[in-house]
Motif scaffolding. Structure first.
Motif, PDB file in Angstrom:
ATOM      1  N   ILE A 207      24.876  79.613  60.471  1.00  0.00           N
ATOM      2  CA  ILE A 207      25.460  79.405  61.796  1.00  0.00           C
ATOM      3  C   ILE A 207      24.493  79.931  62.845  1.00  0.00           C
ATOM      4  O   ILE A 207      23.638  80.778  62.565  1.00  0.00           O
ATOM      5  CB  ILE A 207      26.830  80.107  61.929  1.00  0.00           C
ATOM      6  CG1 ILE A 207      26.694  81.599  61.617  1.00  0.00           C
ATOM      7  CG2 ILE A 207      27.848  79.456  61.010  1.00  0.00           C
ATOM      8  CD1 ILE A 207      27.978  82.380  61.833  1.00  0.00           C
ATOM      9  N   ALA A 208      24.634  79.414  64.086  1.00  0.00           N
ATOM     10  CA  ALA A 208      23.718  79.796  65.165  1.00  0.00           C
ATOM     11  C   ALA A 208      24.476  79.849  66.487  1.00  0.00           C
ATOM     12  O   ALA A 208      25.574  79.297  66.625  1.00  0.00           O
ATOM     13  CB  ALA A 208      22.560  78.807  65.245  1.00  0.00           C
ATOM     14  N   TYR A 209      23.847  80.522  67.424  1.00  0.00           N
ATOM     15  CA  TYR A 209      24.421  80.608  68.781  1.00  0.00           C
ATOM     16  C   TYR A 209      23.285  80.485  69.792  1.00  0.00           C
ATOM     17  O   TYR A 209      22.254  81.157  69.690  1.00  0.00           O
ATOM     18  CB  TYR A 209      25.168  81.922  68.985  1.00  0.00           C
ATOM     19  CG  TYR A 209      25.796  82.051  70.342  1.00  0.00           C
ATOM     20  CD1 TYR A 209      26.948  81.344  70.664  1.00  0.00           C
ATOM     21  CD2 TYR A 209      25.199  82.851  71.321  1.00  0.00           C
ATOM     22  CE1 TYR A 209      27.521  81.445  71.927  1.00  0.00           C
ATOM     23  CE2 TYR A 209      25.767  82.961  72.594  1.00  0.00           C
ATOM     24  CZ  TYR A 209      26.922  82.255  72.879  1.00  0.00           C
ATOM     25  OH  TYR A 209      27.484  82.343  74.127  1.00  0.00           O
ATOM     26  N   LEU A 238      23.831  71.501  64.863  1.00  0.00           N
ATOM     27  CA  LEU A 238      24.948  70.664  65.293  1.00  0.00           C
ATOM     28  C   LEU A 238      25.927  71.550  66.060  1.00  0.00           C
ATOM     29  O   LEU A 238      26.604  72.401  65.481  1.00  0.00           O
ATOM     30  CB  LEU A 238      25.634  70.016  64.089  1.00  0.00           C
ATOM     31  CG  LEU A 238      26.827  69.123  64.405  1.00  0.00           C
ATOM     32  CD1 LEU A 238      26.406  67.960  65.308  1.00  0.00           C
ATOM     33  CD2 LEU A 238      27.483  68.608  63.124  1.00  0.00           C
ATOM     34  N   TYR A 239      25.991  71.330  67.399  1.00  0.00           N
ATOM     35  CA  TYR A 239      26.813  72.170  68.255  1.00  0.00           C
ATOM     36  C   TYR A 239      28.280  71.734  68.190  1.00  0.00           C
ATOM     37  O   TYR A 239      28.623  70.627  67.754  1.00  0.00           O
ATOM     38  CB  TYR A 239      26.309  72.099  69.696  1.00  0.00           C
ATOM     39  CG  TYR A 239      24.949  72.748  69.895  1.00  0.00           C
ATOM     40  CD1 TYR A 239      24.852  74.100  70.215  1.00  0.00           C
ATOM     41  CD2 TYR A 239      23.774  72.009  69.771  1.00  0.00           C
ATOM     42  CE1 TYR A 239      23.608  74.700  70.408  1.00  0.00           C
ATOM     43  CE2 TYR A 239      22.540  72.595  69.957  1.00  0.00           C
ATOM     44  CZ  TYR A 239      22.467  73.944  70.272  1.00  0.00           C
ATOM     45  OH  TYR A 239      21.233  74.542  70.453  1.00  0.00           O
ATOM     46  N   ASP A 241      30.148  70.952  70.600  1.00  0.00           N
ATOM     47  CA  ASP A 241      30.462  69.851  71.521  1.00  0.00           C
ATOM     48  C   ASP A 241      29.880  68.520  71.065  1.00  0.00           C
ATOM     49  O   ASP A 241      29.912  67.539  71.811  1.00  0.00           O
ATOM     50  CB  ASP A 241      29.963  70.190  72.931  1.00  0.00           C
ATOM     51  CG  ASP A 241      28.455  70.416  72.980  1.00  0.00           C
ATOM     52  OD1 ASP A 241      27.801  70.384  71.903  1.00  0.00           O
ATOM     53  OD2 ASP A 241      27.909  70.632  74.087  1.00  0.00           O
ATOM     54  N   GLY A 242      29.314  68.465  69.856  1.00  0.00           N
ATOM     55  CA  GLY A 242      28.763  67.218  69.339  1.00  0.00           C
ATOM     56  C   GLY A 242      27.294  67.027  69.595  1.00  0.00           C
ATOM     57  O   GLY A 242      26.686  66.050  69.112  1.00  0.00           O
ATOM     58  N   GLN A 243      26.671  67.904  70.332  1.00  0.00           N
ATOM     59  CA  GLN A 243      25.232  67.809  70.591  1.00  0.00           C
ATOM     60  C   GLN A 243      24.442  68.140  69.318  1.00  0.00           C
ATOM     61  O   GLN A 243      24.795  69.048  68.564  1.00  0.00           O
ATOM     62  CB  GLN A 243      24.835  68.763  71.715  1.00  0.00           C
ATOM     63  CG  GLN A 243      23.362  68.772  72.058  1.00  0.00           C
ATOM     64  CD  GLN A 243      22.918  67.517  72.784  1.00  0.00           C
ATOM     65  OE1 GLN A 243      22.601  66.513  72.141  1.00  0.00           O
ATOM     66  NE2 GLN A 243      22.916  67.577  74.111  1.00  0.00           N
ATOM     67  N   PHE A 244      23.364  67.389  69.115  1.00  0.00           N
ATOM     68  CA  PHE A 244      22.503  67.604  67.946  1.00  0.00           C
ATOM     69  C   PHE A 244      21.112  67.955  68.446  1.00  0.00           C
ATOM     70  O   PHE A 244      20.533  67.247  69.282  1.00  0.00           O
ATOM     71  CB  PHE A 244      22.462  66.342  67.074  1.00  0.00           C
ATOM     72  CG  PHE A 244      21.611  66.489  65.848  1.00  0.00           C
ATOM     73  CD1 PHE A 244      22.107  67.093  64.707  1.00  0.00           C
ATOM     74  CD2 PHE A 244      20.310  66.012  65.826  1.00  0.00           C
ATOM     75  CE1 PHE A 244      21.327  67.235  63.576  1.00  0.00           C
ATOM     76  CE2 PHE A 244      19.520  66.137  64.707  1.00  0.00           C
ATOM     77  CZ  PHE A 244      20.027  66.749  63.573  1.00  0.00           C
ATOM     78  N   ARG A 245      20.566  69.054  67.896  1.00  0.00           N
ATOM     79  CA  ARG A 245      19.242  69.535  68.309  1.00  0.00           C
ATOM     80  C   ARG A 245      18.331  69.616  67.092  1.00  0.00           C
ATOM     81  O   ARG A 245      18.746  70.038  66.014  1.00  0.00           O
ATOM     82  CB  ARG A 245      19.358  70.909  68.972  1.00  0.00           C
ATOM     83  CG  ARG A 245      18.014  71.565  69.269  1.00  0.00           C
ATOM     84  CD  ARG A 245      18.183  72.859  70.014  1.00  0.00           C
ATOM     85  NE  ARG A 245      16.922  73.571  70.198  1.00  0.00           N
ATOM     86  CZ  ARG A 245      16.762  74.622  70.988  1.00  0.00           C
ATOM     87  NH1 ARG A 245      17.785  75.094  71.692  1.00  0.00           N
ATOM     88  NH2 ARG A 245      15.574  75.206  71.099  1.00  0.00           N
TER      89      ARG A 245
END
Length: 341
Positions: A207-209, A238-239, A241-245
């Motif tokens: 997990i990440a923040y 994968l955040y 809110d659905g954002q992918f980085r």
């Protein structure tokens, strides 16, 4: 003295019988059946040194012979067993009741060495020894702790881990801290499980923040050494809110001698959708590059450096920065230190 003809005939017949008797005895023994012979008596004192067993014993039947007696004292040093015994019949021998406990594979003796090689001696206050690969260890590595003079900010990248060579828990953080105005800190931190995939590649999942967009994410990545000793890492986030980085990075250590090392490094960042609130555009957003000259001291555990960094926006991010009157490209002198323990 006068010998009659009758006496001569009797003497001649007796001589003939005596001459032929050994041959008859030998012929009779060749056809003897030993199946009922009992040799269980004490044969320990028998001397076989002069026995000749060179005759053909291929037709002898030993299926019923009982040789359970004591034969420990028998002297077989001069026995000749060169005859053909290939046709001997041992079909009646019982191997199930044979005692082979003294041979390898049987019960160990009472004074045999213990499986852990302790021989019953306790290990004391340090406990049972372990192989180095299975012993849990820990480490901290600070790959970058430096100041960018033109941007007036401090960059940092650090990793801490605990575990073995096959399973670890890793805590990683990277980002920058402004040293002027609001002194904002932008960082991306992750807590992940680490496991080797092969001799040169390792996997991460956790997990990440991200403090820049104040959002949590699920992280997975692959870190390892590419051909030509290029340190490579690829991490996906994968955040909620659905954002992918996607973060991609590569680094190479060009060693000039035992202490001086040149380290070029490049990194790319891409996103899956636009986010105007956080100045994020779809696709590749930015590229960062840096070249550092380091000097390793104290067994290479401490290495101060100086270098040059460069950052540029990519794709639609360049147009967005121009609209907001922000610089598209920037470069800066850097100085700092890297260390591990």
């Amino acid at each position: 003295m006068k010998i009659s003809k009758k006496n001569l005939s009797f003497i001649g017949l007796s001589s003939l019988v005596l001459l032929t008797s050994p041959f008859a005895t030998a012929a009779e023994m060749s056809n003897m059946d030993h199946s009922g012979m009992d040799m269980s008596g004490g044969m320990s004192d028998m001397d076989h040194s002069g026995m000749d067993m060179s005759s053909d014993m291929s037709d002898m039947d030993h299926s019923g012979m009982n040789m359970s007696g004591d034969m420990s004292g028998m002297d077989h040093s001069s026995m000749d067993m060169s005859s053909d015994m290939s046709d001997m019949d041992h079909s009646g021998m019982d191997h199930a009741s044979m005692n082979m406990s003294g041979m390898q594979g049987g019960e160990p003796p009472a004074d045999a060495r213990s499986p852990d090689y302790s021989n019953g001696v306790p290990y004391g206050q340090y406990g049972k020894p372990m192989m180095m690969g299975s012993m849990p260890l820990w480490g901290v590595s600070v790959d970058d702790l430096g100041h960018q003079f033109d941007d007036d900010q401090i960059n940092f990248e650090a990793t801490g881990w605990y575990g073995t060579d096959s399973n670890r828990v890793r805590l990683r953080t990277e980002g920058s801290a402004q040293t002027k105005d609001d002194k904002e800190i932008d960082s991306l931190s992750s807590l992940a499980y680490w496991k080797p995939l092969s001799a040169f590649w390792n996997s991460e999942a956790g997990i990440a923040y991200d403090t820049e967009n104040d959002n949590a994410a699920v992280m997975a990545g692959i870190v390892g050494t590419a051909p030509y000793f290029i340190e490579t890492d690829a991490r996906a986030y994968l955040y909620t809110d659905g954002q992918f980085r996607l973060d991609l990075g590569a680094e190479y250590e060009w060693r000039l001698d035992q202490h001086w090392v040149v380290i070029p490094e490049v990194g790319l960042t891409a996103f899956s959708k636009d986010d105007n609130d956080n100045d994020i555009t779809k696709g590749f957003n930015e590229m960062e590059a840096e070249v550092r000259l380091t000097y390793e001291t104290f067994s290479r555990q401490l290495a101060p450096y100086v270098g040059v960094s460069y950052e540029t926006a990519l794709g639609k991010a360049r147009d967005q920065r121009r609209q907001e009157n922000e610089s598209v490209d920037s470069s800066s002198l850097t100085a700092g230190v890297k260390f591990w323990f």
